[in-house]
Design a protein around this motif. Structure first.
Motif, PDB file in Angstrom:
ATOM      1  N   LEU A   4       0.916  -1.266   0.052  1.00 29.63           N
ATOM      2  CA  LEU A   4      -0.091  -0.071   0.026  1.00 29.63           C
ATOM      3  C   LEU A   4       1.022   1.065   0.109  1.00 29.63           C
ATOM      4  O   LEU A   4       1.792   1.219   0.896  1.00 29.63           O
ATOM      5  N   ALA A   5       0.607   2.107  -0.812  1.00 29.06           N
ATOM      6  CA  ALA A   5       1.353   3.406  -0.845  1.00 29.06           C
ATOM      7  C   ALA A   5       0.233   4.463  -0.639  1.00 29.06           C
ATOM      8  O   ALA A   5      -0.905   4.290  -1.166  1.00 29.06           O
ATOM      9  N   ALA A   6       0.630   5.639   0.018  1.00 27.06           N
ATOM     10  CA  ALA A   6      -0.368   6.646   0.101  1.00 27.06           C
ATOM     11  C   ALA A   6       0.374   8.264   0.361  1.00 27.06           C
ATOM     12  O   ALA A   6       1.657   8.088   0.558  1.00 27.06           O
ATOM     13  N   VAL A   7      -0.341   9.095   0.163  1.00 33.82           N
ATOM     14  CA  VAL A   7       0.163  10.549   0.270  1.00 33.82           C
ATOM     15  C   VAL A   7      -0.644  11.036   1.262  1.00 33.82           C
ATOM     16  O   VAL A   7      -2.048  11.236   1.366  1.00 33.82           O
ATOM     17  N   ARG A   8       0.047  11.888   2.075  1.00 32.65           N
ATOM     18  CA  ARG A   8      -0.629  12.628   3.179  1.00 32.65           C
ATOM     19  C   ARG A   8      -0.330  14.035   3.157  1.00 32.65           C
ATOM     20  O   ARG A   8       0.810  14.350   2.755  1.00 32.65           O
ATOM     21  N   ASP A   9      -1.262  14.815   3.463  1.00 31.45           N
ATOM     22  CA  ASP A   9      -1.295  16.119   3.199  1.00 31.45           C
ATOM     23  C   ASP A   9      -0.835  16.857   4.535  1.00 31.45           C
ATOM     24  O   ASP A   9      -1.417  16.352   5.585  1.00 31.45           O
ATOM     25  N   VAL A  10       0.341  17.452   4.494  1.00 31.07           N
ATOM     26  CA  VAL A  10       0.789  18.140   5.713  1.00 31.07           C
ATOM     27  C   VAL A  10      -0.242  19.187   6.319  1.00 31.07           C
ATOM     28  O   VAL A  10      -0.027  19.188   7.778  1.00 31.07           O
ATOM     29  N   ILE A  48       5.067  20.999  -2.255  1.00 28.55           N
ATOM     30  CA  ILE A  48       6.271  20.107  -2.137  1.00 28.55           C
ATOM     31  C   ILE A  48       5.999  18.673  -1.676  1.00 28.55           C
ATOM     32  O   ILE A  48       5.115  18.681  -0.830  1.00 28.55           O
ATOM     33  N   HIS A  49       6.526  17.789  -2.489  1.00 26.34           N
ATOM     34  CA  HIS A  49       6.233  16.447  -2.021  1.00 26.34           C
ATOM     35  C   HIS A  49       7.574  15.974  -1.138  1.00 26.34           C
ATOM     36  O   HIS A  49       8.703  15.944  -1.887  1.00 26.34           O
ATOM     37  N   HIS A  50       7.548  15.091  -0.414  1.00 24.78           N
ATOM     38  CA  HIS A  50       8.409  14.757   0.554  1.00 24.78           C
ATOM     39  C   HIS A  50       8.364  13.189   0.805  1.00 24.78           C
ATOM     40  O   HIS A  50       7.119  12.693   0.678  1.00 24.78           O
ATOM     41  N   SER A  51       9.262  12.511   0.558  1.00 19.38           N
ATOM     42  CA  SER A  51       9.448  11.203   0.953  1.00 19.38           C
ATOM     43  C   SER A  51      10.834  10.477   1.255  1.00 19.38           C
ATOM     44  O   SER A  51      11.772  11.526   1.656  1.00 19.38           O
ATOM     45  N   ASP A  52      11.018   9.503   1.602  1.00 21.43           N
ATOM     46  CA  ASP A  52      12.258   8.952   2.031  1.00 21.43           C
ATOM     47  C   ASP A  52      13.091   8.671   0.572  1.00 21.43           C
ATOM     48  O   ASP A  52      12.660   9.034  -0.488  1.00 21.43           O
ATOM     49  N   ARG A  53      14.260   8.041   0.803  1.00 21.38           N
ATOM     50  CA  ARG A  53      15.252   7.820  -0.487  1.00 21.38           C
ATOM     51  C   ARG A  53      15.279   6.404  -0.979  1.00 21.38           C
ATOM     52  O   ARG A  53      16.163   6.010  -1.637  1.00 21.38           O
ATOM     53  N   GLY A  54      13.717   5.838  -1.073  1.00 21.16           N
ATOM     54  CA  GLY A  54      13.813   4.692  -1.691  1.00 21.16           C
ATOM     55  C   GLY A  54      14.021   4.714  -3.152  1.00 21.16           C
ATOM     56  O   GLY A  54      13.787   5.437  -3.835  1.00 21.16           O
ATOM     57  N   ALA A  85       8.536  11.000   8.958  1.00 22.51           N
ATOM     58  CA  ALA A  85       7.845  10.425  10.277  1.00 22.51           C
ATOM     59  C   ALA A  85       6.312  10.786  10.397  1.00 22.51           C
ATOM     60  O   ALA A  85       5.686  10.079  10.833  1.00 22.51           O
ATOM     61  N   LEU A  86       5.881  11.806   9.585  1.00 22.22           N
ATOM     62  CA  LEU A  86       4.278  12.000   9.228  1.00 22.22           C
ATOM     63  C   LEU A  86       3.733  10.814   8.656  1.00 22.22           C
ATOM     64  O   LEU A  86       2.689  10.362   9.161  1.00 22.22           O
ATOM     65  N   MET A  87       4.386  10.221   7.912  1.00 24.55           N
ATOM     66  CA  MET A  87       3.732   9.110   7.089  1.00 24.55           C
ATOM     67  C   MET A  87       3.994   7.942   7.900  1.00 24.55           C
ATOM     68  O   MET A  87       2.796   6.948   7.701  1.00 24.55           O
ATOM     69  N   GLU A  88       5.013   7.768   8.488  1.00 23.98           N
ATOM     70  CA  GLU A  88       5.142   6.540   9.431  1.00 23.98           C
ATOM     71  C   GLU A  88       4.219   6.356  10.570  1.00 23.98           C
ATOM     72  O   GLU A  88       3.760   5.441  10.852  1.00 23.98           O
ATOM     73  N   SER A  89       3.703   7.681  10.925  1.00 19.17           N
ATOM     74  CA  SER A  89       2.849   7.628  12.103  1.00 19.17           C
ATOM     75  C   SER A  89       1.286   7.124  11.406  1.00 19.17           C
ATOM     76  O   SER A  89       0.532   6.457  12.401  1.00 19.17           O
ATOM     77  N   PHE A  90       1.260   7.514  10.178  1.00 15.37           N
ATOM     78  CA  PHE A  90      -0.060   7.125   9.619  1.00 15.37           C
ATOM     79  C   PHE A  90      -0.065   5.616   9.676  1.00 15.37           C
ATOM     80  O   PHE A  90      -0.934   4.783   9.871  1.00 15.37           O
ATOM     81  N   TRP A  91       1.183   4.922   9.202  1.00 15.97           N
ATOM     82  CA  TRP A  91       1.072   3.537   8.981  1.00 15.97           C
ATOM     83  C   TRP A  91       0.860   2.666  10.333  1.00 15.97           C
ATOM     84  O   TRP A  91       0.342   1.633  10.507  1.00 15.97           O
ATOM     85  N   SER A  92       1.514   3.455  11.269  1.00 10.31           N
ATOM     86  CA  SER A  92       1.343   2.722  12.692  1.00 10.31           C
ATOM     87  C   SER A  92      -0.179   2.931  13.109  1.00 10.31           C
ATOM     88  O   SER A  92      -0.769   1.631  13.491  1.00 10.31           O
ATOM     89  N   TRP A 220       3.280  17.256   0.786  1.00 12.38           N
ATOM     90  CA  TRP A 220       2.744  15.824   0.719  1.00 12.38           C
ATOM     91  C   TRP A 220       3.950  14.933   1.357  1.00 12.38           C
ATOM     92  O   TRP A 220       5.017  15.209   1.038  1.00 12.38           O
ATOM     93  N   SER A 221       3.482  14.330   2.205  1.00 10.44           N
ATOM     94  CA  SER A 221       4.346  13.085   2.640  1.00 10.44           C
ATOM     95  C   SER A 221       3.894  11.953   2.069  1.00 10.44           C
ATOM     96  O   SER A 221       2.858  11.326   2.101  1.00 10.44           O
ATOM     97  N   HIS A 222       4.867  11.215   1.326  1.00 10.25           N
ATOM     98  CA  HIS A 222       4.417  10.053   0.633  1.00 10.25           C
ATOM     99  C   HIS A 222       5.307   8.661   1.351  1.00 10.25           C
ATOM    100  O   HIS A 222       6.590   8.925   1.638  1.00 10.25           O
ATOM    101  N   GLY A 223       4.811   7.538   1.485  1.00  7.82           N
ATOM    102  CA  GLY A 223       5.316   6.385   1.946  1.00  7.82           C
ATOM    103  C   GLY A 223       4.611   5.117   1.528  1.00  7.82           C
ATOM    104  O   GLY A 223       3.563   5.173   0.923  1.00  7.82           O
ATOM    105  N   GLY A 224       5.339   4.107   1.719  1.00  9.18           N
ATOM    106  CA  GLY A 224       4.803   2.775   1.390  1.00  9.18           C
ATOM    107  C   GLY A 224       4.841   1.687   2.655  1.00  9.18           C
ATOM    108  O   GLY A 224       5.780   1.987   3.147  1.00  9.18           O
ATOM    109  N   ALA A 225       4.012   1.031   2.525  1.00 11.07           N
ATOM    110  CA  ALA A 225       4.190  -0.162   3.548  1.00 11.07           C
ATOM    111  C   ALA A 225       3.389  -1.581   2.987  1.00 11.07           C
ATOM    112  O   ALA A 225       2.665  -1.545   2.155  1.00 11.07           O
TER     113      ALA A 225
END
Length: 225
Positions: A4-10, A48-54, A85-92, A220-225
């Motif tokens: 699952l990948a998601a984009v979260r509005d800061v 601005i789109h923020h993510s990790d360095r995957g 961290a913002l996206m990681e908190s959503f995954w949690s 936007w904070s983008h992440g996958g889990a």
């Protein structure tokens, strides 16, 4: 595997886009980003789109898609667990409230459950302390309503002629000149409403997170889990 990948509005913590897949590839994160671009008023150079360095986020295709929509890229530092961290908190939260409490026989069932959680619960009904105990939808609606009211009251009125009282003479014993009367059809200074000199968001505590509102300078904070 099920990804699952998601984009979260800061600004409001709203999940603006998400996508599921059996592969963790660039198409997965592009799908989530496209969902967010479709659902928001993305303006050139104001997002601005923020993510990790995957590897998926550093791919040429993803970087080109951001550039095509005028989105500025941002990435966390290598090996920094707080970089997204913002996206990681959503995954949690998602795992605690949905994944660990359920099991599904098929991927379709899991995807439907995720849809119900994000679009039917998290964005519309789940209240958050950082948003003044409102859901993300309620918080954004309150912001837009407040901005509309501010736009209506922020119109500067011209100063009517002859409404200001002259400076009183230094000698109080001298007779005071008469105060000029307002011109017919205009308001006196005392009757004039106070026009605000600044625009602010709704009375929500705490203030929005480093943003001016949806469609403005935001992240936007983008992440996958």
């Amino acid at each position: 595997m099920f990804w699952l990948a998601a984009v979260r509005d800061v600004f409001s913590n709203h999940i603006v886009g998400w996508r599921c897949s059996d592969r963790c590839d660039t198409d997965l994160i592009l799908g989530a980003a496209e969902y967010g671009i479709w659902s928001r008023d993305v303006r050139d150079g104001q997002l601005i789109h923020h993510s990790d360095r995957g590897s998926n986020y550093t791919s040429f295709r993803f970087a080109q898609r951001l550039a095509d929509n005028g989105i500025l890229p941002s990435m966390g530092s290598v090996g920094d667990s707080y970089g997204n961290a913002l996206m990681e908190s959503f995954w949690s939260t998602l795992k605690i409230e949905l994944v660990h409490r359920n099991s599904w026989r098929t991927r379709d069932e899991a995807e439907k459950a995720i849809f119900g959680y994000i679009d039917g619960w998290h964005n519309t009904r789940r209240i958050q302390r950082d948003l003044g105990w409102r859901s993300t939808d309620e918080y954004e609606t309150a912001w837009h309503t407040h901005q509309a009211r501010q736009d209506q009251t922020a119109i500067v009125q011209p100063e009517p002629t002859g409404t200001r009282s002259p400076t009183p003479p230094a000698n109080r014993g001298e007779p005071q000149p008469p105060t000029p009367q307002p011109i017919e059809g205009t308001a006196s200074e005392s009757d004039r409403p106070h026009w605000p000199t600044a625009r602010a968001g709704p009375a929500v505590s705490p203030a929005p997170q480093q943003a001016d509102g949806p469609g403005c300078i935001e992240g936007w904070s983008h992440g996958g889990a």
